[in-house]
Design an enzyme around this catalytic site. Structure first.
Site: not given
Ligand code: AMP
Length: 278
Positions: A36-37, A31, A185-186, A61, A33
């Protein structure tokens, strides 16, 4: 767009859609979001009829001293973004519905997960593999999309899918960055103004590695040392800098095309990761 809180209801819906011949794409997230997401959702839509986005800050995790409690959350904004991207359903479970109080089964990948982030965050990839396996059983995806941002995670998930014969194709989407190069990144929301400036050290160190390789440098030791200096010059504390074979995640002495450079570094209290293929 449908929303599910109940794992059982999602599974029932997904099984019915699969029985109709629909291809389901799964995008697992925690979440808060960002672009990237959303790029993952767009990719999933190209490969599936229906996209399910899961939004779940997975407690198992996180280590005891990590940021589980303060991890940013904004359910309302996440739902609006998923709707705008054309997701068919969003799955927002609670830890209590995902894990029975006496849940005692975990999935552990034993080679790729025991290095890099796995060494620094014991149990992290076990938590990731377990939740992703559960999400596969619940959402019944034909494809699942992960980001290259978490390079090691994607490698571990691919290995798990191969080793356990999950009937799902894993797609990896490129890293989406801010205009100045910082990988989205979140966790970037944790950064103060000064830390946000320093955070550029990661993408700068990766750009430096690429430049060195382009100029013909092949020594992983020398490239790694220069990357470390660049990170430190930007006020970051290095957790690791690695130059690896992209498939096996084994260290290389001589860098060749297709190898990957990976960084984890502390920016104040925030641990940031980034990587690039060389
Ligand atoms: P997270 O919510 O951080 O666990 O990320 C969920 C998914 O989004 C994971 O597969 C991450 O690798 C992908 N993700 C997170 N940040 C990025 C980004 N900047 N570019 C591409 N994918 C991303």
């Amino acid at each position: 767009m449908l929303t599910f809180n109940s794992p059982e209801k999602l599974q029932k819906w997904a099984l019915a859609r699969r029985a109709e011949g629909k291809r389901i794409g799964l995008v697992p997230t925690m979440g808060y979001l960002h672009e990237g997401h959303l790029s993952l959702i767009r990719k999933a839509r190209k490969h599936a009829d229906l996209v399910v986005v899961s939004v779940f800050v997975n407690p198992i995790q996180f280590g005891p001293n990590e940021d589980y409690a303060k991890y940013p959350r904004d359910e309302k904004a996440d739902l609006a973004k998923c709707e705008a991207e054309g997701a068919a359903a969003v799955f927002l479970p609670t830890p209590a519905t995902m894990y029975a109080s006496d849940a005692s089964t975990r999935i552990r990948e034993t080679v790729l997960a025991d290095r890099l982030c796995g060494l620094r965050r014991p149990g992290h990839f076990e938590g990731v593999c377990t939740v992703v396996a559960k999400l596969f059983n619940l959402a019944q995806p034909t494809v699942a999309v992960f980001g290259q941002k978490d390079f090691q995670q994607a490698a571990v998930i691919k290995r798990m899918v191969r080793d356990l014969n999950f009937p799902v194709k894993i797609l990896v989407a490129p890293i989406v960055r801010e205009k100045d190069g910082l990988a989205k990144s979140s966790r970037n929301t944790y950064l103060s103004t000064e830390e946000r400036r320093n955070a550029l050290g990661l993408s700068r160190a990766l750009a430096l590695a690429k430049q060195l390789v382009a100029k013909g440098e092949t020594s992983a030791k020398r490239i790694g040392a220069k990357m470390r200096s660049e990170l430190e010059r930007n006020g970051l504390v290095v957790d690791y800098v690695e130059l690896l074979d992209a498939a096996t995640l084994d260290p290389v002495a001589k860098v060749v095309k297709g190898n990957v450079a990976l960084i984890a570094a502390f920016d104040g209290k925030t641990r940031l990761i980034d990587n690039t293929l060389l």
